[in-house]
Write an enzyme that holds these catalytic residues in place. Sequence first.
Site, PDB file in Angstrom:
ATOM      1  N   GLU A  89      -7.784  -4.607  -1.180  1.00 30.02           N
ATOM      2  CA  GLU A  89      -8.433  -5.222  -2.240  1.00 30.02           C
ATOM      3  C   GLU A  89      -8.607  -6.649  -2.060  1.00 30.02           C
ATOM      4  O   GLU A  89      -9.143  -7.708  -2.492  1.00 30.02           O
ATOM      5  CB  GLU A  89      -7.742  -5.047  -3.552  1.00 30.02           C
ATOM      6  CG  GLU A  89      -8.162  -3.474  -4.109  1.00 30.02           C
ATOM      7  CD  GLU A  89      -7.116  -2.351  -3.513  1.00 30.02           C
ATOM      8  OE1 GLU A  89      -6.112  -2.696  -2.788  1.00 30.02           O
ATOM      9  OE2 GLU A  89      -7.257  -1.087  -3.789  1.00 30.02           O
ATOM     10  N   HIS A 125       0.871  -1.088   0.135  1.00 27.83           N
ATOM     11  CA  HIS A 125      -0.092  -0.105  -0.021  1.00 27.83           C
ATOM     12  C   HIS A 125       0.755   1.299  -0.051  1.00 27.83           C
ATOM     13  O   HIS A 125       1.916   1.285   0.592  1.00 27.83           O
ATOM     14  CB  HIS A 125      -0.999   0.103   1.143  1.00 27.83           C
ATOM     15  CG  HIS A 125      -2.048   0.922   1.037  1.00 27.83           C
ATOM     16  ND1 HIS A 125      -1.986   2.336   1.683  1.00 27.83           N
ATOM     17  CD2 HIS A 125      -3.241   0.781   0.540  1.00 27.83           C
ATOM     18  CE1 HIS A 125      -3.003   2.992   1.228  1.00 27.83           C
ATOM     19  NE2 HIS A 125      -3.920   2.050   0.848  1.00 27.83           N
TER      20      HIS A 125
END
Length: 386
Positions: free
Chosen positions: A324, A271
Amino acid sequence: MTINGVALDELIDAPAGLRSVVAAETRIGDVRGQEGFYHYRQYSAIELASACSFEEVWFLLFEGRLPDRAELAEFTDEVARSRSLPTELLPVLPAIAVSGRPMVGLRTALSMLAAARDLQPVWDSEPATRRADALLICAVAPTILAALHRLHRGLEPVAPRADLSTAGNWLYMLTGESPRPQATRAIEQYLIATIDHGFNPSTFTARVVASTGADVASGVIAAIGAFSGPLHGGAPDRALDGLDEIGSADRIDGWVSEKVAKGDRVMGFGHAVYRTADPRSVLLRAIGIELGGELVEFATTVERRVTEVLAELKPGRDLYTNVEFYAGVVMELCGIPRSMFTPTFATSRVVGWTANILEQADTAKVIRPSARYVGPRAPQPLPPRV
């Protein structure tokens, strides 16, 4: 010499991607990546997802406080009245649905709705008008997305029900079947956890457009364009595709090694902000485990081993699952088609976009950065004309 009216010695070079650059002040929320923590207003986003309804958190982002019981009932009714498919869009939705790309269709539909309803620039409108426009867009966006999904498959759109929540209606409008309470709550928690997340690309895009004084729909439409990219909102289905590619536990190591060797991104891991576990992924893992099944068992196995292999192949870099990875797992378990994973994300994030648009509209400063020109020296004489 100046650039955009600024002397060269006054320019400030920003890092690539504007990383760590503070572009505005906000009261909506923040992400503290080193801590693995983010919040909406003054409350932990994960605690809100665990304890509140989507409508309560929506009210919080719009009004700056959690509603009491009477306010929540009134707000829920207001949302329900705004959910129906706008009659102005009924003749054109079938044509928009042909492409089978719901996010593209949503952009087109909202643009047409803004024209039909004559939504006014935020610069010229009162706060109450801006809020009404924002609530309309947030309430109707899921209805449009579900209608586009069904129309593309030759099915009639399903009208929303006043007795169902935002999450319940989303599942109902997609499938035409009354949603299971467990699936509804799982999706509701996912929606709450993804309403807002700092100055991500789509939120920043929405604020840039709002800073020009444009109407609320223009800011949302621009945000959708940024959000549709696979490096932003368009990755939940790709992360789940990765599980399909792996297929079995004995293929995990080889799959990851091949990705790293090719320089490919391992979707669902890493991330831009978090340097520890993504709290959204932690929440969604727990939700997935509660839903149960072979997919969750396989996903947790893949998560554990991929994290270990990445640590070996990329020493010094902490790469954990991001939102996700388990978002795709939870949505799959709740019966949402993969083509609608990113649209599901958008049905919550539109609330965050509009909250940021409303906040930006209260300022009068256009977001106008500079760029450093690095092309051929200018001016140069024009080449001979033939």
